[in-house]
Design an enzyme around this catalytic site. Structure first.
Site, PDB file in Angstrom:
ATOM      1  N   ARG A  24       0.809  -1.290  -0.052  1.00 56.20           N
ATOM      2  CA  ARG A  24      -0.069   0.175  -0.089  1.00 56.20           C
ATOM      3  C   ARG A  24       1.031   1.260  -0.008  1.00 56.20           C
ATOM      4  O   ARG A  24       0.453   2.299   0.552  1.00 56.20           O
ATOM      5  CB  ARG A  24      -0.933   0.027   1.100  1.00 56.20           C
ATOM      6  N   ARG A  28      -3.594   6.317  -0.472  1.00 52.89           N
ATOM      7  CA  ARG A  28      -3.919   7.581   0.385  1.00 52.89           C
ATOM      8  C   ARG A  28      -3.056   8.399   1.333  1.00 52.89           C
ATOM      9  O   ARG A  28      -3.433   9.277   1.736  1.00 52.89           O
ATOM     10  CB  ARG A  28      -5.399   7.047   1.224  1.00 52.89           C
ATOM     11  N   ARG A  37      -6.766  11.765  -7.830  1.00 51.86           N
ATOM     12  CA  ARG A  37      -7.807  10.572  -7.770  1.00 51.86           C
ATOM     13  C   ARG A  37      -9.176  11.524  -7.281  1.00 51.86           C
ATOM     14  O   ARG A  37     -10.248  10.937  -7.511  1.00 51.86           O
ATOM     15  CB  ARG A  37      -7.718   9.775  -6.398  1.00 51.86           C
ATOM     16  N   ASP A  73      -6.748  -3.278  -7.036  1.00 52.99           N
ATOM     17  CA  ASP A  73      -7.472  -3.729  -5.884  1.00 52.99           C
ATOM     18  C   ASP A  73      -7.832  -5.235  -5.982  1.00 52.99           C
ATOM     19  O   ASP A  73      -7.968  -5.514  -7.234  1.00 52.99           O
ATOM     20  CB  ASP A  73      -8.791  -2.803  -5.485  1.00 52.99           C
ATOM     21  N   TYR A 151     -14.939 -12.160   0.182  1.00 54.28           N
ATOM     22  CA  TYR A 151     -15.845 -11.061  -0.077  1.00 54.28           C
ATOM     23  C   TYR A 151     -17.116 -11.380  -1.027  1.00 54.28           C
ATOM     24  O   TYR A 151     -18.124 -10.392  -0.673  1.00 54.28           O
ATOM     25  CB  TYR A 151     -15.099  -9.756  -0.928  1.00 54.28           C
TER      26      TYR A 151
END
Length: 352
Positions: A24, A28, A37, A73, A151
């Site tokens: 990661r 962010r 983004r 992702d 998921y």
């Protein structure tokens, strides 16, 4: 590219100074990422080649890490295959229709030529990224069948994955069909990245620590092996990483991985006692130290180097991903510190 120190470490050849990248690392925590983004959903940014390439490159430029990790992702392949899924801010991936019944599995789209064509933006993003990276390797990325299927079954994030674990026990035939479909989905996603220029791959199994070893061996291992088999004929290292999976290191390695990621819960020297001699490892600075003092961070880094000294190869990483509120300068300084260190061999102490 084959001479890149990080790739050498992943093949069991030690370098004089540590190689490092962070899970990661793109995302962010970077202000340039947030600016780029703005106005674009997470999944849309993953399938825009120019944007995905730029996001992948950002942390390499800023931090000087030794590899890029392809920005994506784990649910991107499902979206490209035609499933309705979105990433809700503050929640995570959420599927429009959970997959829990035989009818749900029957309705899964076939993974034929349409899926291959849908992977074109991924291949283009990798090509753009590799062209800019030059001699810095790119690591390809995919989610492992258990985590992606979880998921799908749960419909979104879950703390305990009860529905998924129940499906394994109550309808192992349905679980087998679902996991087989996901293994094909993720495996072809990995292969597309390598054929477009990725120099290594990592298969992430974020939730596999929820399983016991017997469950893993019976219901999961073969499907992760099937995903990795899609790139087994290509000359790239295959890293496998799971969270909370210290009890699964050997069976996870048995999927066809050539290097094992180890999370921060297990010291690397303890992992090396379990793994076969010659297995390269990756990890495993505790992400929590990113919020401590520089002295504490550097002490943690020295400890990880020391614990990995006996490994055939060691790529430094966090024990999980970069938290979104991490100060980017902390990562930049940590990379510089690691690059200033001499790699400690077995029975040596790391430099102060």
């Amino acid at each position: 590219m084959a001479d890149a120190s990080l790739l050498q470490e992943l093949r069991g050849v030690r370098s004089d100074t540590p190689s490092v990248w962070f899970m990661r690392q793109a995302g962010r925590s970077l202000p340039e990422y947030r600016a780029l983004r703005e106005g674009t959903t997470m999944l849309d940014s993953c399938v825009r080649p120019d944007m995905a390439a730029e996001i992948t490159l950002q942390p390499v430029r800023r931090h000087g890490v030794d590899a890029g990790i392809f920005f994506s992702d784990i649910v991107v392949p499902a979206r490209l295959a035609g499933l309705g899924v979105e990433i809700r801010p503050g929640v995570g991936p959420v599927f429009d229709h959970p997959v829990r019944t035989e009818a749900d599995i029957e309705a899964l789209p076939p993974l034929g030529d349409d899926y291959e064509e849908a992977l074109a933006p991924i291949s283009e993003a990798v090509r753009l990224t590799v062209a800019e990276l030059g001699t810095t390797p790119l690591i390809g990325f995919a989610g492992a069948p258990f985590t992606v299927a979880s998921y799908m079954v749960e419909g979104g994030p879950s703390r305990d994955h009860l529905r998924t674990r129940a499906l394994m026990r109550s309808r192992p035939d349905l679980w087998e069909r679902l996991a087989t479909w996901v293994a094909e989905l993720s495996g072809r996603f990995l292969r597309a990245q390598v054929l477009a220029g990725a120099s290594a791959v990592q298969l992430f199994d974020s939730w596999v620590g929820a399983l016991g070893q017997e469950q893993y061996l019976e219901h999961v291992q073969a499907h992760s092996a099937a995903a990795l088999a899609h790139v087994a004929d290509l000359p790239v290292p295959r890293i496998h990483f799971g969270v909370g999976a210290a009890h699964l290191l050997l069976p996870m390695l048995g999927t066809g991985a050539t290097a094992m990621g180890v999370d921060h819960r297990l010291r690397l020297d303890r992992a090396l006692e379990v793994l076969p001699a010659g297995t390269p490892v990756q990890g495993n600075i505790d992400p929590a130290v990113l919020f401590t003092s520089e002295e504490a961070r550097f002490a943690e880094a020295r400890g990880v180097l020391e614990a990995g000294a006996a490994a055939a190869g060691h790529v430094v990483n966090l024990g999980h991903g970069v938290p979104p509120d991490t100060d980017p300068q902390v990562l930049t300084d940590l990379v510089a510190f690691l690059h200033s260190q001499r790699v400690a061999r077995a029975a040596e102490a790391p430099e102060a």
